[in-house]
Scaffold this motif. Structure first.
Motif, PDB file in Angstrom:
ATOM      1  N   SER A 118       1.399  27.159 -37.543  1.00 10.46           N
ATOM      2  CA  SER A 118       1.069  28.601 -37.225  1.00 10.46           C
ATOM      3  C   SER A 118       0.796  29.032 -35.812  1.00 10.46           C
ATOM      4  CB  SER A 118      -0.174  28.934 -38.110  1.00 10.46           C
ATOM      5  OG  SER A 118      -0.915  30.209 -37.852  1.00 10.46           O
ATOM      6  N   SER A 138       3.061  33.061 -27.707  1.00  3.86           N
ATOM      7  CA  SER A 138       4.449  33.895 -28.088  1.00  3.86           C
ATOM      8  C   SER A 138       5.258  33.578 -26.770  1.00  3.86           C
ATOM      9  CB  SER A 138       4.399  35.017 -28.622  1.00  3.86           C
ATOM     10  OG  SER A 138       3.925  34.975 -30.005  1.00  3.86           O
ATOM     11  N   THR A 167      17.320  26.908 -28.892  1.00  9.06           N
ATOM     12  CA  THR A 167      16.131  27.605 -30.014  1.00  9.06           C
ATOM     13  C   THR A 167      15.475  27.024 -30.743  1.00  9.06           C
ATOM     14  OG1 THR A 167      17.994  29.533 -30.270  1.00  9.06           O
ATOM     15  CG2 THR A 167      16.189  29.451 -31.847  1.00  9.06           C
ATOM     16  N   PHE A 180      12.684  27.851 -32.353  1.00  8.89           N
ATOM     17  CA  PHE A 180      12.073  28.340 -33.824  1.00  8.89           C
ATOM     18  C   PHE A 180      13.108  29.019 -34.493  1.00  8.89           C
ATOM     19  CE2 PHE A 180       7.905  27.147 -32.615  1.00  8.89           C
ATOM     20  CZ  PHE A 180       7.877  27.429 -31.126  1.00  8.89           C
ATOM     21  N   VAL A 181      13.141  29.152 -35.793  1.00 11.32           N
ATOM     22  CA  VAL A 181      14.139  29.856 -36.675  1.00 11.32           C
ATOM     23  C   VAL A 181      13.118  30.640 -37.862  1.00 11.32           C
ATOM     24  CG1 VAL A 181      16.080  28.590 -36.406  1.00 11.32           C
ATOM     25  CG2 VAL A 181      14.476  27.896 -38.116  1.00 11.32           C
ATOM     26  N   LYS A 182      13.511  31.588 -38.342  1.00 11.61           N
ATOM     27  CA  LYS A 182      12.967  32.382 -39.274  1.00 11.61           C
ATOM     28  C   LYS A 182      13.315  31.765 -40.808  1.00 11.61           C
ATOM     29  CE  LYS A 182      11.191  36.979 -38.035  1.00 11.61           C
ATOM     30  NZ  LYS A 182      11.162  38.460 -38.348  1.00 11.61           N
ATOM     31  N   GLU A 183      11.987  31.632 -41.455  1.00 12.42           N
ATOM     32  CA  GLU A 183      12.331  31.007 -43.051  1.00 12.42           C
ATOM     33  C   GLU A 183      11.397  32.057 -43.682  1.00 12.42           C
ATOM     34  OE1 GLU A 183      12.554  26.875 -43.628  1.00 12.42           O
ATOM     35  OE2 GLU A 183      10.553  27.362 -44.721  1.00 12.42           O
ATOM     36  N   ARG A 214       9.261  35.106 -44.112  1.00  8.38           N
ATOM     37  CA  ARG A 214       8.359  35.730 -43.087  1.00  8.38           C
ATOM     38  C   ARG A 214       7.814  35.062 -42.148  1.00  8.38           C
ATOM     39  NH1 ARG A 214       4.408  39.417 -46.642  1.00  8.38           N
ATOM     40  NH2 ARG A 214       3.916  40.071 -44.568  1.00  8.38           N
ATOM     41  N   ASN A 215       8.074  33.724 -42.316  1.00 12.58           N
ATOM     42  CA  ASN A 215       7.234  32.690 -41.167  1.00 12.58           C
ATOM     43  C   ASN A 215       8.389  32.179 -40.115  1.00 12.58           C
ATOM     44  OD1 ASN A 215       5.015  32.961 -42.487  1.00 12.58           O
ATOM     45  ND2 ASN A 215       5.548  31.625 -44.170  1.00 12.58           N
ATOM     46  N   LEU A 216       7.962  32.025 -39.135  1.00 17.43           N
ATOM     47  CA  LEU A 216       8.797  31.093 -38.096  1.00 17.43           C
ATOM     48  C   LEU A 216       8.314  29.516 -38.305  1.00 17.43           C
ATOM     49  CD1 LEU A 216       8.325  32.922 -34.655  1.00 17.43           C
ATOM     50  CD2 LEU A 216      10.415  32.654 -36.013  1.00 17.43           C
ATOM     51  N   SER A 267      13.203  24.945 -35.592  1.00 22.08           N
ATOM     52  CA  SER A 267      14.552  24.364 -35.718  1.00 22.08           C
ATOM     53  C   SER A 267      14.838  22.725 -35.756  1.00 22.08           C
ATOM     54  CB  SER A 267      15.466  25.259 -34.729  1.00 22.08           C
ATOM     55  OG  SER A 267      14.946  24.814 -33.355  1.00 22.08           O
TER      56      SER A 267
END
Length: 282
Positions: A17, A33, A46, A48-51, A53-55, A58
């Motif tokens: 988180s 951030s 990269t 981080f990826v979106k899953e 609504r959450n990041l 990767s």
């Protein structure tokens, strides 16, 4: 690569988180951030990826997470070790070889009691050579022989000169008298030869040495007698009690410090050392 950015990234890895990562690193979520964006730019990957609504991490982020933890752990261990390690104080001390067994050990103990993390480097040489080394800045302090009436340095003790021989030796009555002495710059060398010549006493100068160990070995083997400060005499040598031998002078042993600007031992510390040393003798 910024360590604090790594710390924030590892906090995200552990908590999953950005909000909790920000709380653990005492930063705002927007600051965390920004750190993550700079890491991605620096790595060209990269993280981080979106899953939904959450990041989430990767695949590259998961790989980097393993290295980031190792880097952060090594950094923290290094900082802790360096901060806990006190830099040693190096002190170059000179001492005549004849005081190495008697005076030197007490001075070493006193110096270590006064200076924490002491890195003590000891040079043995004659008093005359030690004075030259002091003047040239090669030594911070030196134990030297001086005349009793001199005010050089800080007095440690006085000691009378004595003749010494092997246990049970009769060499003091020999003719010619076999003697082994310190080098010509030693006060006992001059006094011994001058006294014998004034007595018209025949002698054989078997050896001269700046090493007390060498002279004591020669005397211990009953090859010669010698002249030295009483405080330097130790077993198996005996003090010769004979009225046929010329008297030897009383000398003073002093602690002398260098005049160079940056020295680990100053006048006040030298006075304390001298007073404490004299306390040993009382």
């Amino acid at each position: 690569m910024e360590i604090e950015a790594l710390r924030s990234f590892v906090a995200f890895v552990d908590t999953g988180s950005f909000t909790r990562a920000a709380m653990q690193t005492y930063k705002t979520q927007s600051a965390v951030s920004m750190q993550m964006k700079r890491l991605e730019q620096e790595l060209g990957k990269t993280l981080f990826v979106k899953e939904g609504r959450n990041l989430v991490l990767s695949t590259e982020g998961q790989r980097f997470g393993l290295y980031a933890k190792q880097l952060l752990q090594l950094h923290d261990e290094t900082v802790t070790t360096i901060k806990q390690t006190q830099v040693g104080t190096q002190l170059h001390l000179g001492c005549p070889d004849d005081y190495a067994e008697s005076v030197l050990p007490r001075i070493v103990a006193l110096l270590h009691g006064q200076i924490k993390q002491l890195d003590l480097q000891i040079t043995c040489a004659s008093s005359q050579k030690l004075r030259i080394m002091l003047d040239s800045g090669q030594l911070d302090a030196a134990i030297v022989t001086r005349l009793p009436e001199s005010d050089e340095g800080y007095l440690l003790q006085t000691s009378k000169g004595v003749w010494v021989s092997a246990s049970g030796s009769n060499l003091s009555d020999a003719d010619p008298l076999p003697i082994a002495l310190f080098q010509k710059d030693c006060k006992f060398h001059i006094a011994a030869l001058d006294g014998l010549m004034k007595q018209d006493r025949h002698y054989q100068l078997l050896a001269c040495s700046s090493s007390a160990a060498a002279l004591k070995a020669i005397v211990a083997k009953d090859l010669a007698i010698s002249a030295m400060a009483e405080c330097s005499v130790s077993a198996p040598l005996n003090i010769v009690d004979s009225e046929t031998l010329p008297p030897l002078p009383v000398v003073a042993v002093a602690l002398v410090i260098s005049a160079k600007a940056y020295s680990p031992i100053n006048a006040e510390l030298a006075k304390q050392i001298a007073r404490a040393y004299q306390g040993y003798l009382e």
